[in-house]
Motif scaffolding. Sequence first.
Motif, PDB file in Angstrom:
ATOM      1  N   PHE A  94       7.189   5.913   0.380  1.00  0.00           N
ATOM      2  CA  PHE A  94       6.791   4.950   1.386  1.00  0.00           C
ATOM      3  C   PHE A  94       5.850   4.091   1.863  1.00  0.00           C
ATOM      4  O   PHE A  94       4.305   4.792   1.282  1.00  0.00           O
ATOM      5  CB  PHE A  94       6.451   6.155   2.427  1.00  0.00           C
ATOM      6  CG  PHE A  94       6.292   6.896   3.570  1.00  0.00           C
ATOM      7  CD1 PHE A  94       7.590   5.370   5.275  1.00  0.00           C
ATOM      8  CD2 PHE A  94       5.512   6.323   4.586  1.00  0.00           C
ATOM      9  CE1 PHE A  94       6.943   5.400   6.214  1.00  0.00           C
ATOM     10  CE2 PHE A  94       4.962   6.078   5.792  1.00  0.00           C
ATOM     11  CZ  PHE A  94       5.927   5.246   6.880  1.00  0.00           C
ATOM     12  N   LYS A  95       5.463   3.320   2.202  1.00  0.00           N
ATOM     13  CA  LYS A  95       4.983   2.100   1.544  1.00  0.00           C
ATOM     14  C   LYS A  95       4.894   1.511   3.309  1.00  0.00           C
ATOM     15  O   LYS A  95       5.041   1.384   3.814  1.00  0.00           O
ATOM     16  CB  LYS A  95       5.770   1.502   0.779  1.00  0.00           C
ATOM     17  CG  LYS A  95       6.567   0.372   0.569  1.00  0.00           C
ATOM     18  CD  LYS A  95       6.821  -0.188  -0.631  1.00  0.00           C
ATOM     19  CE  LYS A  95       8.803  -0.305  -0.329  1.00  0.00           C
ATOM     20  NZ  LYS A  95       9.164  -1.268  -1.424  1.00  0.00           N
TER      21      LYS A  95
ATOM     22  N   THR B 128       4.113  -3.967   9.531  1.00  0.00           N
ATOM     23  CA  THR B 128       5.631  -2.380   8.657  1.00  0.00           C
ATOM     24  C   THR B 128       5.313  -1.654   8.007  1.00  0.00           C
ATOM     25  O   THR B 128       4.166  -1.934   7.188  1.00  0.00           O
ATOM     26  CB  THR B 128       6.234  -3.671   8.469  1.00  0.00           C
ATOM     27  OG1 THR B 128       6.157  -4.291   7.082  1.00  0.00           O
ATOM     28  CG2 THR B 128       6.926  -4.896   9.066  1.00  0.00           C
ATOM     29  N   VAL B 129       6.028  -0.609   8.130  1.00  0.00           N
ATOM     30  CA  VAL B 129       6.126   0.741   7.115  1.00  0.00           C
ATOM     31  C   VAL B 129       7.701   0.749   6.261  1.00  0.00           C
ATOM     32  O   VAL B 129       8.262   0.195   7.160  1.00  0.00           O
ATOM     33  CB  VAL B 129       5.500   1.781   7.149  1.00  0.00           C
ATOM     34  CG1 VAL B 129       4.198   1.940   7.315  1.00  0.00           C
ATOM     35  CG2 VAL B 129       6.081   2.103   9.061  1.00  0.00           C
ATOM     36  N   VAL B 130       7.980   1.144   5.015  1.00  0.00           N
ATOM     37  CA  VAL B 130       9.258   0.976   4.616  1.00  0.00           C
ATOM     38  C   VAL B 130       9.611   2.071   3.997  1.00  0.00           C
ATOM     39  O   VAL B 130       8.532   2.929   3.126  1.00  0.00           O
ATOM     40  CB  VAL B 130       9.030  -0.608   4.087  1.00  0.00           C
ATOM     41  CG1 VAL B 130      10.875  -0.137   3.080  1.00  0.00           C
ATOM     42  CG2 VAL B 130       8.731  -1.621   4.274  1.00  0.00           C
ATOM     43  N   GLY B 131      10.450   2.920   4.235  1.00  0.00           N
ATOM     44  CA  GLY B 131      11.013   4.336   3.427  1.00  0.00           C
ATOM     45  C   GLY B 131      11.883   3.638   2.600  1.00  0.00           C
ATOM     46  O   GLY B 131      13.473   2.971   2.812  1.00  0.00           O
ATOM     47  N   GLU B 132      11.837   4.296   1.402  1.00  0.00           N
ATOM     48  CA  GLU B 132      12.939   3.555   0.183  1.00  0.00           C
ATOM     49  C   GLU B 132      13.428   4.391  -0.585  1.00  0.00           C
ATOM     50  O   GLU B 132      12.716   6.136  -0.937  1.00  0.00           O
ATOM     51  CB  GLU B 132      11.909   2.284  -0.361  1.00  0.00           C
ATOM     52  CG  GLU B 132      13.253   1.765  -1.632  1.00  0.00           C
ATOM     53  CD  GLU B 132      12.830   0.131  -2.425  1.00  0.00           C
ATOM     54  OE1 GLU B 132      12.168  -0.303  -1.632  1.00  0.00           O
ATOM     55  OE2 GLU B 132      11.396   0.963  -3.190  1.00  0.00           O
TER      56      GLU B 132
ATOM     57  N   ARG C 273       0.904  -1.350  -0.059  1.00  0.00           N
ATOM     58  CA  ARG C 273       0.049   0.028  -0.109  1.00  0.00           C
ATOM     59  C   ARG C 273       0.892   1.586   0.199  1.00  0.00           C
ATOM     60  O   ARG C 273       1.354   1.397   1.129  1.00  0.00           O
ATOM     61  CB  ARG C 273      -1.578   0.147   1.113  1.00  0.00           C
ATOM     62  CG  ARG C 273      -1.403   1.081   1.047  1.00  0.00           C
ATOM     63  CD  ARG C 273      -2.973   1.261   3.004  1.00  0.00           C
ATOM     64  NE  ARG C 273      -2.226   0.919   3.400  1.00  0.00           N
ATOM     65  CZ  ARG C 273      -1.856   2.290   4.824  1.00  0.00           C
ATOM     66  NH1 ARG C 273      -1.913   3.415   3.477  1.00  0.00           N
ATOM     67  NH2 ARG C 273      -1.509   1.721   5.937  1.00  0.00           N
ATOM     68  N   THR C 274       1.299   1.695  -1.156  1.00  0.00           N
ATOM     69  CA  THR C 274       1.737   3.113  -1.345  1.00  0.00           C
ATOM     70  C   THR C 274       1.081   4.310  -1.079  1.00  0.00           C
ATOM     71  O   THR C 274      -0.072   4.079  -0.529  1.00  0.00           O
ATOM     72  CB  THR C 274       2.424   3.926  -2.624  1.00  0.00           C
ATOM     73  OG1 THR C 274       2.613   2.002  -3.130  1.00  0.00           O
ATOM     74  CG2 THR C 274       2.586   4.887  -2.822  1.00  0.00           C
ATOM     75  N   ILE C 275       1.508   4.779   0.666  1.00  0.00           N
ATOM     76  CA  ILE C 275       1.474   6.323   1.094  1.00  0.00           C
ATOM     77  C   ILE C 275       2.250   7.367   1.001  1.00  0.00           C
ATOM     78  O   ILE C 275       1.281   7.951   0.900  1.00  0.00           O
ATOM     79  CB  ILE C 275       1.970   6.363   2.394  1.00  0.00           C
ATOM     80  CG1 ILE C 275       1.257   4.805   3.504  1.00  0.00           C
ATOM     81  CG2 ILE C 275       1.266   7.813   3.969  1.00  0.00           C
ATOM     82  CD1 ILE C 275       1.902   4.627   4.900  1.00  0.00           C
ATOM     83  N   ALA C 276       3.188   7.603   0.185  1.00  0.00           N
ATOM     84  CA  ALA C 276       4.261   8.366  -1.013  1.00  0.00           C
ATOM     85  C   ALA C 276       4.807   7.723  -1.534  1.00  0.00           C
ATOM     86  O   ALA C 276       5.868   7.285  -1.086  1.00  0.00           O
ATOM     87  CB  ALA C 276       3.927   9.646   0.447  1.00  0.00           C
TER      88      ALA C 276
END
Length: 241
Positions: free
Chosen positions: A180-181, A188-192, A162-165
């Motif tokens: 940011f997903k 979990t959330v991941v910043g890439e 799920r893409t947040i930004a």
Amino acid sequence: MGLQRPVEPFHRPYAGPEPPSPARRPRRLLVLLVAAAAFAAAAVAVFLVAPGKERGGTDRAAVTPRRPAPQTSAERIVEALPPPCGTVSAGTVAKAVPEAAKRHSANSTLTTCTYSSTGSSFRWLRVEARLYARENTATPVRDAERYYDARWAQAHDAPLVRTIALERQSGVGDEAYRWFKADEGQPTVVGEVTARIRNAVFTVSYSERAPDAAEQDEREREILATATAAAREVLAALNDF
């Protein structure tokens, strides 16, 4: 009738030919002499002007050395990848993932290093770098551009995420984006951050446990800032190779 007197021959005194008067000199010769003089004067003028400056003070290309042409991207490519776990500083790793255990793999064109927290399975930092080497392709920079474009396209339609930004990121390499997903089905959330520097493409991913809704904006900024800081260190390492 008396006898006639015989006619005696008349002997004229010899005189040389008279020179022609100035008014009778051939006009064609005069025209040729004037044209020759004009041609000689023009040749001297060209010789004197050529080494200097044109009218108005502009240097001529014949006497002004050309500046060397700037190097192209293809001439300034990354020649090799740094060690897989040698791109992010120990201080950055310790701040992102305290007491991390690391795993890595590497060959000449692809390296990965993952720092995992020993206290939480949701907290980790991963660095992946991919190189398009000169010996493997005639167009290393173009190949890296295509791979980067494919990653950008995939981020817009990623399964199980799920893409947040998702937006472009300036100031990191030749081009970059940050993502940011949230993993579907995982807390979990991941910043890439994915970036390209000439013929190399790298991705830095940083994961944490998903925050509460009230904290999501703040954690999004912090997580992306951590990933971006690590990406800048990877970029600096690649610039040295």
